[in-house]
Design a protein around this motif. Structure first.
Motif, PDB file in Angstrom:
ATOM      1  N   LEU A  73      66.290 -16.948  19.302  1.00 30.35           N
ATOM      2  CA  LEU A  73      66.368 -16.984  20.755  1.00 30.35           C
ATOM      3  C   LEU A  73      66.329 -18.449  21.176  1.00 30.35           C
ATOM      4  O   LEU A  73      65.422 -19.194  20.771  1.00 30.35           O
ATOM      5  N   GLU A 103      63.318  -8.000  24.816  1.00 31.35           N
ATOM      6  CA  GLU A 103      63.283  -8.785  23.583  1.00 31.35           C
ATOM      7  C   GLU A 103      62.214  -8.261  22.631  1.00 31.35           C
ATOM      8  O   GLU A 103      62.422  -8.178  21.416  1.00 31.35           O
ATOM      9  N   ILE A 111      65.911 -21.420  23.889  1.00 35.08           N
ATOM     10  CA  ILE A 111      65.175 -21.651  25.128  1.00 35.08           C
ATOM     11  C   ILE A 111      65.297 -23.121  25.518  1.00 35.08           C
ATOM     12  O   ILE A 111      65.656 -23.966  24.692  1.00 35.08           O
ATOM     13  N   SER A 157      65.932 -17.830  28.232  1.00 31.14           N
ATOM     14  CA  SER A 157      66.123 -17.474  26.822  1.00 31.14           C
ATOM     15  C   SER A 157      67.465 -16.789  26.695  1.00 31.14           C
ATOM     16  O   SER A 157      67.940 -16.141  27.641  1.00 31.14           O
ATOM     17  N   ALA A 200      62.977 -20.367  20.214  1.00 31.84           N
ATOM     18  CA  ALA A 200      61.706 -19.772  20.610  1.00 31.84           C
ATOM     19  C   ALA A 200      60.859 -19.469  19.393  1.00 31.84           C
ATOM     20  O   ALA A 200      59.636 -19.582  19.425  1.00 31.84           O
TER      21      ALA A 200
END
Length: 310
Positions: free
Chosen positions: A304, A141, A306, A262, A295
């Motif tokens: 992202l 990432e 989560i 994630s 995120a």
């Protein structure tokens, strides 16, 4: 090379049979590299497979050492000999796969080697496979989405700190141990063994999966593949290993994100078998319902998703 081929069974056969847990019917050695864009693109299919196979599948990441340095690097297949030529390939990978990818790092701060990141993954692995899984993903990432140079030690240490902060992780990341293990002889030797094994099998492309049954049957799958092709390879070796989840869409997505900690919208659309806009609408609703969160919701950043901390 064909879709899948018989693999030699001479390497680590005893290890694979000994380490299989009760109910495990397939073991995969996954040759990869944190700096490999095709491996990042493959995350959607790979994670989907692992999710559907659950306890019947075990895997171990092997670091391939994609780029030792640019002085000796030459990829004639993709016509790449310097960092500036890597950017167009990343652009093509994004356009082909749909996985978000920011190629501008190859102009702003190109990584000089993938070896530091490979060693860092092997250092994290010394704390267990769950830690290695989370750390490898965080490195992917960082470089693919955030344009962070994972050849730099300060980035490798920052990524470790970020993994430590992941909520509800079963195993806690020991940062002091990680720092010590980064340069430990055992870590260096573990990476060297991965490189030796890759050379033994003639592996020069990533991702490469070596699939084995506990009874010794094995196959090798080389390169990025769509999910149906990945399933065909696994099913030919272990029929009925995959178990479709009967959860409603909302529950399926929440459960999937909770497992992996994630996920991008592309990965979640892969699991649902939907278009991106449909999945995006669902994700927005789940955020409003406080079942998931972003995120980082900074403008211009790839979202992202989560879990909500317990």
């Amino acid at each position: 090379m064909s879709l899948f081929e018989p693999a030699s069974s001479s390497l680590d056969e005893h290890k694979i049979n000994a380490e299989g847990k009760d109910g495990t019917t397939c073991w995969i050695e996954y040759y990869t590299d944190p700096l490999c864009s095709w491996c990042w693109a493959f995350e959607a299919q790979w994670r989907h497979l692992c999710y559907e196979c659950a306890e019947r599948l075990q895997w171990h990441y092997r670091m391939g050492g994609l780029i030792a340095n640019w002085r000796g690097y030459d990829d004639p297949f993709n016509a790449i000999q310097n960092p500036a030529q890597m950017g167009p390939q990343w652009f093509q990978v994004r356009e082909f796969s749909g996985m978000p990818l920011d190629e501008k790092i190859w102009h702003s701060d190109p990584p000089g080697s993938s070896y530091p990141a490979c060693l860092a993954v092997k250092a994290a692995e010394r704390q267990g496979p769950a830690i290695a899984e989370q750390y490898l993903r965080r490195l992917r990432e960082a470089v693919m989405l955030e344009r962070r140079n994972i050849a730099r030690q300060e980035i490798l240490l920052a990524a470790a700190q970020e993994v430590k902060q992941i909520p509800s992780q079963e195993e806690q990341f020991d940062l002091d141990r990680f720092r010590a293990d980064l340069n430990a002889p055992e870590t260096v030797e573990a990476f060297r063994q991965d490189l030796r094994d890759a050379a033994y099998y003639g592996i020069g492309r990533f991702p490469t999966l070596i699939l084995r049954r506990n009874n010794g049957r094995s196959l090798i799958l080389v390169g990025y593949r769509p999910y149906d092709a990945l399933c065909a390879a696994v099913d030919s070796l272990v029929p009925d290993i995959r178990q479709k989840h009967a959860l409603p869409r909302e529950d399926l997505i929440v459960d999937y994100v909770q497992q992996w900690r994630s996920a991008t919208v592309h990965e979640l659309a892969e699991v649902l078998g939907e278009q991106l806009d449909q999945t995006s609408q669902l994700l927005n609703a789940l955020i409003v319902q406080k079942k998931l969160k972003l995120a980082n919701d900074s403008p211009g950043r790839t979202p992202l998703y989560i879990p909500i901390p317990d």
